[in-house]
Enzyme design. Structure first.
Site, PDB file in Angstrom:
ATOM      1  N   ASP A 370      10.275  12.773  48.412  1.00  0.00           N
ATOM      2  CA  ASP A 370      11.673  12.341  48.403  1.00  0.00           C
ATOM      3  C   ASP A 370      12.035  12.052  49.850  1.00  0.00           C
ATOM      4  O   ASP A 370      11.641  12.803  50.752  1.00  0.00           O
ATOM      5  CB  ASP A 370      12.572  13.437  47.834  1.00  0.00           C
ATOM      6  N   LYS A 371      12.781  10.985  50.084  1.00  0.00           N
ATOM      7  CA  LYS A 371      13.053  10.586  51.469  1.00  0.00           C
ATOM      8  C   LYS A 371      13.937  11.583  52.210  1.00  0.00           C
ATOM      9  O   LYS A 371      13.545  12.167  53.220  1.00  0.00           O
ATOM     10  CB  LYS A 371      13.704   9.202  51.515  1.00  0.00           C
ATOM     11  N   THR A 372      15.133  11.796  51.683  1.00  0.00           N
ATOM     12  CA  THR A 372      16.138  12.554  52.422  1.00  0.00           C
ATOM     13  C   THR A 372      15.817  14.039  52.432  1.00  0.00           C
ATOM     14  O   THR A 372      15.612  14.651  51.396  1.00  0.00           O
ATOM     15  CB  THR A 372      17.532  12.332  51.807  1.00  0.00           C
ATOM     16  N   GLY A 524      17.180   7.484  46.471  1.00  0.00           N
ATOM     17  CA  GLY A 524      18.341   6.843  45.864  1.00  0.00           C
ATOM     18  C   GLY A 524      18.935   5.776  46.755  1.00  0.00           C
ATOM     19  O   GLY A 524      19.887   5.086  46.359  1.00  0.00           O
ATOM     20  N   LYS A 551      14.752  10.569  38.485  1.00  0.00           N
ATOM     21  CA  LYS A 551      13.639  10.893  39.377  1.00  0.00           C
ATOM     22  C   LYS A 551      12.459  11.486  38.615  1.00  0.00           C
ATOM     23  O   LYS A 551      11.297  11.198  38.930  1.00  0.00           O
ATOM     24  CB  LYS A 551      14.102  11.835  40.485  1.00  0.00           C
ATOM     25  N   ASP A 574      16.145  16.828  42.707  1.00  0.00           N
ATOM     26  CA  ASP A 574      14.691  16.810  42.763  1.00  0.00           C
ATOM     27  C   ASP A 574      14.075  17.852  41.845  1.00  0.00           C
ATOM     28  O   ASP A 574      12.885  17.795  41.556  1.00  0.00           O
ATOM     29  CB  ASP A 574      14.199  17.079  44.197  1.00  0.00           C
TER      30      ASP A 574
END
Length: 728
Positions: A370-372, A524, A551, A574
Site C-alpha cells: 500500500d502506498k501511503t 487510492g 482493496k 488495508d
C-alpha cells in the site's frame, strides 16, 4: 486551509456487539468454556508442581548424579504430585479427546491424551511394583508444556477479536441529531436513515451520509489510510468513523448499522480471518494418522509377544512403544521454542502473529505495498519551492509558516517543518482566518498573507509568473499538491507538497527483485500520483484509484493464476486485504486493526524488513526439513527397536531408555534449530546495519491441532514454531 483542533477519543461503545464476532466462533468450538486466565493458571500451578516431581525422580537423580533430600514419604512425592498434575492439567485434554472420538475424528487432543494416559498408567503400575520404572516426571512435564501451548492459543484468539474491536472503537458513543432549531444527543442505535446530524470540529461522523450544510476538512486516514484530509462541502459523502476538522457539518444519514462502510470492513476482516480454518482440518487429519500409527504399533507389539508366551515383556514393550510413539517431543519442543522466543521478543524486529505467515513468505511470487504509510511516510512533506521574482525562498517559507504556525492541518505542519529545518526566524501572525475549501490567511508583519490551493489563485485573479507556472504544472502532472502564497493580491510563490517517499523504499524494491519477487502497489490516489511514485522507486505493477472496500478484491486479482502474494499496508482499510493475502504484513506505525489483521508486523516501519523476513523464512524452512527428517528417522528406528524386533540380535530397549529417547528427540530438534544462530551471524555480516537487531516474535496461533509438524525457527533472527500447511 482550515485550522484543525484535535481531541482525544476514548473507547467508543460498540454498536456492533452481538454480531461482529459471530463469524469467528465456528473455528474455536473446542474452546467452549475455556479462557486465557484458566489456561494461564493451569500452566503456572502445573509448572510449580512439576519441579518437585522432576527433582525427586529417581531416574533424573541417577542421570544427573545427585541425591534428593530423603524424609518419610519423600519417595511418593513424584506419584502424588504427578497425579495432581494429571488430574488438574490433563483432564482438559482428555475431555477434548472424548469429543474427538465421539465425532470419529481423532486428532491432537487424542494423541496428547494417549501420551498422558500411557505415562500415568505405567507410572502408577510401577509405583505398585508392577514395573521397575516410572515416568512421573515425563507425565508432569508433558502436561505442563501442553497447557502452555493452549494458553498461547487462547491469547491468539483474544488478540484476533481485538481487530474487530479496534474497528468498532472508531465510532462515537453518541450523535447530535438536529430537530428543527435544536440538537439532541442520541445513541447511535436511535439514528434512522434521513436523520440530520450535526458533526462539530474534532468529532467523528456517526454514520455514512451526505453533507447538506457546512464546509470542513475530513480526516479519513483511519478508514482510507490516505494522509491528506479531504475538503467536504454540501453534496459530498462522508464515512462513519472519520474526523471532521476546521468547521462543522450537517449530515443527512444514508446508511446505519451493518450498512455502513465501516461495518462492511469489519465483515471482511472477520471473513478473511475465518478462512484459515481449512489448515486446522488438515492438521487434524495428519494427527489422526499419527494416532493410528501409535495405536497400531502398540497393538501389534502386544499381540506378538503375548502370543509368543512372553506376557511380561508384552506389557513392557507395548508401553515402551506407546511412550516412544507418543507426541512428547512435538508437544515439548514447540511450546518450549515459543516460550523462549517470546521471552527474547522484547527487541526490535518482526512480530509474527500468524502461525503460517512466515513459512509462506519463502514462496512469495509478489509483494504488494500500500502506498501511503508503507512506501511513503504517511504524512505530507514539502518537496518543492518556487519563489516568484522579487521574493526569496526563505522569505516565502517564513511568511507561509507564520500563517500556518497555529494550525494542526497536515499540510500546514509540512510547511512549518520546512521552515524549522531551514532555521528561519519565526514571524508573528495575527488575525488568523480559515478559508473553508480554499485555505487560510493572516496578517504577517502588517501584510495580509493568504495560502491555499489553485482555487485561491483563480478567485483572486492573480497572474502566475511563467517560471512558477512551469514548475507548478510539472508538480501537478506528478500528482503533487500545489499550494500558492499571496501577499495582498501578489503571488509570492508556490509549494509542492506530497506524501514523502521513504528513502529506504527504493532499496526494498531492488532487494525484492534480487530475490526474484515482483513488486506491486495499491493506492487510492490518482493514477498520476501512483505512476509517479512507482516510476521513482521501481514498482512493477500499479493498481490506482482503488476504493477502500475494493482493496481485498484487488489482492485477489493479483493472486490470479496461483500467484502467492504478500500485502504490506498500514490503514484500517488495508485490514481485509492483509487478511486476504497469503501473507499479511503491516507497518508497525499503522493502525491497531491493521496490526491485528496482519500475520507479520514490521515493528521498525522499514519496508526493507520484508526482504529480511523472506530470507529468514527460506533459511528456517531448510532447518525445518532437517528436523522433520530427523523425526521421521527417529520413529522408523525407535518403534521397531522398542517393539523388540531386534531382540534376537541382542538389541532390546528398556522403558527407561525409551523415555530418555523420547525426550532426546526433542533435545536434538531444538539443538538443530539453534544452528540458525550461525546462519544469523552470516546474514548479519552480509547485510547492512539496518537488520542488525532484527528479531522474529511469535505471539499466537499455537494450539493442540497445530503441534503436529514442528516448524522451528529458533535463533537470534528466526524464532517460531508452526505447522506446515499446503493451504493458502
Amino acid at each position: 486551509m482550515d485550522k484543525i483542533g484535535h481531541h482525544d477519543h476514548g473507547p467508543a461503545s460498540d454498536p456492533h456487539a452481538g454480531h461482529k464476532m459471530a463469524d469467528m466462533q465456528g473455528d474455536h468450538d473446542r474452546h467452549a468454556g475455556h479462557s486465557v486466565a484458566m489456561f494461564r493458571d493451569k500452566f503456572w500451578l502445573s509448572f510449580a508442581l512439576t519441579i518437585p516431581v522432576v527433582f525427586w525422580s529417581t531416574d533424573v537423580q541417577h542421570w544427573l548424579g545427585y541425591t534428593a533430600p530423603s524424609f518419610p514419604g519423600s519417595k511418593f512425592i513424584p506419584a502424588i504430585l504427578g497425579t495432581v498434575v494429571f488430574v488438574y492439567g490433563g483432564l482438559v485434554f482428555i475431555r477434548g479427546a472424548s469429543r474427538e472420538l465421539a465425532d470419529r475424528k481423532p486428532g491432537m487432543m487424542t494423541l496428547i491424551s494417549l501420551a498422558i494416559i500411557v505415562a500415568f498408567g505405567t507410572s502408577l503400575a510401577a509405583t505398585f511394583g508392577l514395573f521397575e520404572i516410572d515416568v512421573w516426571w515425563e507425565l508432569a512435564s508433558l502436561i505442563t508444556i501442553m497447557v502452555l501451548g493452549h494458553w498461547l492459543e487462547m491469547r491468539a484468539i483474544s488478540q484476533a477479536r481485538g481487530a474487530l474491536n479496534a474497528l468498532a472503537a472508531l465510532l462515537p458513543d453518541t450523535a447530535e441529531r438536529v430537530t428543527g432549531a435544536e440538537t439532541q444527543s442520541v445513541a447511535l442505535s436511535e439514528l434512522r436513515i434521513g436523520d440530520i446530524v450535526l458533526v462539530r470540529p474534532g468529532a467523528r461522523v456517526p454514520a455514512d451520509g451526505t453533507v447538506v450544510e457546512g464546509a470542513a476538512d475530513v480526516d479519513e486516514s483511519m478508514i482510507t489510510g490516505e494522509s491528506k484530509p479531504l475538503p467536504k462541502v454540501a453534496g459530498a459523502k462522508v464515512i462513519a468513523g472519520t474526523v471532521v476538522s476546521g468547521g462543522s457539518l450537517r449530515v443527512s444519514i444514508a446508511a446505519i448499522g451493518d450498512q455502513t462502510a465501516l461495518s462492511g470492513i469489519m465483515r471482511l476482516v472477520a471473513a478473511a480471518q475465518a478462512s484459515g480454518s481449512r489448515t486446522q482440518a488438515l492438521a487434524d487429519r495428519a494427527a489422526a494418522i499419527l494416532f493410528y500409527v501409535a495405536v497400531s504399533s502398540g497393538a501389534i507389539t502386544f499381540a506378538y509377544w503375548w502370543i509368543s508366551g512372553d506376557k511380561e515383556h508384552a506389557l513392557i514393550r507395548t508401553a515402551t512403544v506407546l511412550v516412544i510413539a507418543c507426541p512428547h517431543a512435538l508437544g515439548l519442543a514447540i511450546p518450549l521454542v515459543i516460550a523462549i522466543s517470546t521471552s527474547l521478543g522484547a527487541q526490535n524486529g518482526l512480530l509474527v502473529k500468524d502461525r503460517l505467515a512466515l513459512e509462506r513468505a519463502r514462496n512469495l511470487d509478489m509483494v504488494i505495498f500500500d502506498k501511503t504509510g508503507t512506501l511513503t511516510r504517511g504524512s505530507p512533506a514539502v518537496s518543492g519551492v518556487a519563489a516568484a521574482p522579487g521574493t526569496t525562498e526563505d522569505d516565502l517559507i517564513a511568511r507561509a509558516a507564520a500563517v500556518e504556525s497555529t494550525s494542526e492541518h497536515p499540510l500546514a505542519k509540512a510547511i512549518v517543518a520546512t521552515a524549522r529545518r531551514r532555521g528561519l526566524t519565526r514571524l508573528a501572525a495575527t488575525n488568523f482566518e480559515a478559508l473553508p475549501g480554499r485555505g487560510a490567511k493572516a496578517l504577517v508583519e502588517g501584510t495580509s498573507i493568504e495560502i491555499g490551493g489553485p482555487r485561491l489563485v483563480t478567485e483572486a485573479r492573480v497572474t502566475v509568473p511563467p517560471e512558477v507556472e512551469k514548475l507548478t504544472a510539472a508538480w501537478t502532472s506528478d500528482g503533487k499538491t500545489v499550494l500558492y502564497v499571496l501577499a495582498q493580491g501578489r503571488l509570492l510563490g508556490a509549494f509542492a507538497v506530497e506524501d514523502e517517499i521513504r528513502p529506504e523504499s527504493s532499496e526494498a524494491v531492488a532487494e525484492l527483485h534480487r530475490l526474484g519477487v515482483r513488486v506491486a502497489m495499491i493506492t487510492g490516489d490518482s493514477k498520476a500520483v501512483a505512476d509517479s511514485v512507482a516510476r521513482r522507486i521501481g514498482i512493477d505493477e500499479v493498481a490506482a484509484e482503488i476504493l477502500p472496500a475494493d482493496k481485498a478484491a484487488a489482492v485477489t486479482k493479483f493472486q490470479a493464476g496461483g500467484k502467492r502474494v504478500a500485502m504490506v499496508g498500514d490503514g484500517v482499510n488495508d485490514a481485509p486485504a492483509l487478511a486476504t493475502a497469503d501473507v499479511g504484513i503491516t507497518i508497525g506505525a499503522g493502525t491497531d486493526v491493521a496490526i491485528e489483521s496482519a500475520g507479520i508486523v514490521l515493528v521498525r516501519s522499514d519496508p526493507r524488513d520484508v526482504v529480511g523476513a523472506i530470507e529468514r523464512s527460506r533459511a528456517a524452512y531448510r532447518k525445518m526439513i532437517q528436523n522433520l527428517v530427523w523425526a521421521t528417522a527417529y520413529n522408523l528406528v525407535a518403534i521397531p527397536v522398542a517393539a523388540g524386533l531386534f531382540v534376537h540380535w541382542g538389541l532390546d530397549l528398556p522403558m527407561s531408555v525409551g523415555a530418555v529417547a523420547m525426550s532426546l528427540s526433542t533435545i536434538i530438534v531444538a539443538a538443530n534449530a539453534q544452528l540458525l544462530r550461525v546462519l544469523s551471524v552470516r546474514v548479519r555480516r552480509r547485510s547492512s546495519a539496518r537488520w542488525s537487531g532484527l528479531r522474529l516474535i511469535v505471539v499466537s496461533r499455537l494450539n493442540s491441532d497445530e503441534q503436529l509438524v514442528p516448524f522451528v525457527m529458533f535463533a537470534g533472527f528466526c524464532r517460531t514454531a508452526t505447522r506446515k500447511s499446503p493451504v493458502q
